[in-house]
Scaffold this motif. Structure first.
Motif, PDB file in Angstrom:
ATOM      1  N   VAL A  50       0.840  -1.199   0.000  1.00  0.00           N
ATOM      2  CA  VAL A  50       0.000   0.000   0.000  1.00  0.00           C
ATOM      3  C   VAL A  50       0.876   1.250   0.000  1.00  0.00           C
ATOM      4  CG1 VAL A  50      -1.645   1.364   1.362  1.00  0.00           C
ATOM      5  CG2 VAL A  50      -1.989  -1.096   1.083  1.00  0.00           C
ATOM      6  N   LEU A  51       1.905   1.258   0.835  1.00  0.00           N
ATOM      7  CA  LEU A  51       2.804   2.410   0.884  1.00  0.00           C
ATOM      8  C   LEU A  51       3.499   2.627  -0.460  1.00  0.00           C
ATOM      9  CD1 LEU A  51       4.447   2.011   4.403  1.00  0.00           C
ATOM     10  CD2 LEU A  51       2.566   3.522   3.723  1.00  0.00           C
ATOM     11  N   ASP A  52       3.877   1.536  -1.118  1.00  0.00           N
ATOM     12  CA  ASP A  52       4.518   1.646  -2.427  1.00  0.00           C
ATOM     13  C   ASP A  52       3.580   2.287  -3.443  1.00  0.00           C
ATOM     14  OD1 ASP A  52       6.712   1.113  -4.272  1.00  0.00           O
ATOM     15  OD2 ASP A  52       5.400  -0.435  -5.128  1.00  0.00           O
ATOM     16  N   VAL A  53       2.306   1.882  -3.438  1.00  0.00           N
ATOM     17  CA  VAL A  53       1.318   2.470  -4.354  1.00  0.00           C
ATOM     18  C   VAL A  53       1.163   3.960  -4.078  1.00  0.00           C
ATOM     19  CG1 VAL A  53      -1.146   2.523  -4.951  1.00  0.00           C
ATOM     20  CG2 VAL A  53       0.047   0.331  -4.766  1.00  0.00           C
ATOM     21  N   LEU A  54       1.070   4.328  -2.807  1.00  0.00           N
ATOM     22  CA  LEU A  54       0.930   5.750  -2.458  1.00  0.00           C
ATOM     23  C   LEU A  54       2.128   6.565  -2.920  1.00  0.00           C
ATOM     24  CD1 LEU A  54      -0.568   5.482   1.133  1.00  0.00           C
ATOM     25  CD2 LEU A  54      -1.732   6.244  -0.945  1.00  0.00           C
ATOM     26  N   LYS A  55       3.303   6.019  -2.762  1.00  0.00           N
ATOM     27  CA  LYS A  55       4.516   6.737  -3.175  1.00  0.00           C
ATOM     28  C   LYS A  55       4.551   6.933  -4.688  1.00  0.00           C
ATOM     29  CE  LYS A  55       7.310   5.201   0.684  1.00  0.00           C
ATOM     30  NZ  LYS A  55       8.406   4.317   1.109  1.00  0.00           N
ATOM     31  N   ARG A  56       4.111   5.925  -5.442  1.00  0.00           N
ATOM     32  CA  ARG A  56       4.143   6.018  -6.905  1.00  0.00           C
ATOM     33  C   ARG A  56       3.058   6.927  -7.452  1.00  0.00           C
ATOM     34  NH1 ARG A  56       2.952   1.000  -8.967  1.00  0.00           N
ATOM     35  NH2 ARG A  56       2.893  -0.007  -6.966  1.00  0.00           N
ATOM     36  N   ARG A  57       1.885   6.951  -6.819  1.00  0.00           N
ATOM     37  CA  ARG A  57       0.744   7.724  -7.343  1.00  0.00           C
ATOM     38  C   ARG A  57       0.650   9.117  -6.768  1.00  0.00           C
ATOM     39  NH1 ARG A  57      -4.158   3.431  -7.895  1.00  0.00           N
ATOM     40  NH2 ARG A  57      -3.094   2.046  -9.336  1.00  0.00           N
ATOM     41  N   GLY A  58       1.320   9.381  -5.694  1.00  0.00           N
ATOM     42  CA  GLY A  58       1.244  10.704  -5.084  1.00  0.00           C
ATOM     43  C   GLY A  58       0.470  10.672  -3.783  1.00  0.00           C
ATOM     44  N   ARG A  59       0.699  11.652  -2.981  1.00  0.00           N
ATOM     45  CA  ARG A  59       0.152  11.747  -1.637  1.00  0.00           C
ATOM     46  C   ARG A  59      -1.369  11.618  -1.614  1.00  0.00           C
ATOM     47  NH1 ARG A  59       1.880  15.791   3.036  1.00  0.00           N
ATOM     48  NH2 ARG A  59       0.199  15.315   4.446  1.00  0.00           N
ATOM     49  N   GLY A  60      -1.846  10.642  -0.826  1.00  0.00           N
ATOM     50  CA  GLY A  60      -3.279  10.494  -0.584  1.00  0.00           C
ATOM     51  C   GLY A  60      -4.074   9.892  -1.721  1.00  0.00           C
ATOM     52  N   SER A  61      -3.429   9.345  -2.742  1.00  0.00           N
ATOM     53  CA  SER A  61      -4.160   8.849  -3.909  1.00  0.00           C
ATOM     54  C   SER A  61      -4.141   7.324  -3.957  1.00  0.00           C
ATOM     55  CB  SER A  61      -3.535   9.400  -5.183  1.00  0.00           C
ATOM     56  OG  SER A  61      -4.138   8.822  -6.310  1.00  0.00           O
TER      57      SER A  61
END
Length: 64
Positions: A50-61
């Motif tokens: 989940v953290l990896d997805v957030l980092k790749r897509r941008g804050r809060g997305s």
């Protein structure tokens, strides 16, 4: 368990507040506006994903 509010939560009026708690072998996630509503448990690997997805897509997305 000691819960802590996500740094992504924007304050008292934020509609999307999340709290995290360390569980044996995983992480508990709950809605800080409804603490009596329970929590979900995810493994450390799932939480890292989940953290990896957030980092790749941008804050809060989390959306697609």
């Amino acid at each position: 368990m000691r819960w802590r509010k996500s740094t992504y939560s924007g304050g008292v009026n934020d509609e999307q507040c999340v709290e995290l708690g360390r569980l044996g072998g995983g992480v508990g996630v709950r809605d800080s506006k409804d603490v009596a509503g329970g929590h979900i448990r995810v493994s450390l690997g799932e939480f890292a994903g989940v953290l990896d997805v957030l980092k790749r897509r941008g804050r809060g997305s989390l959306g697609t």
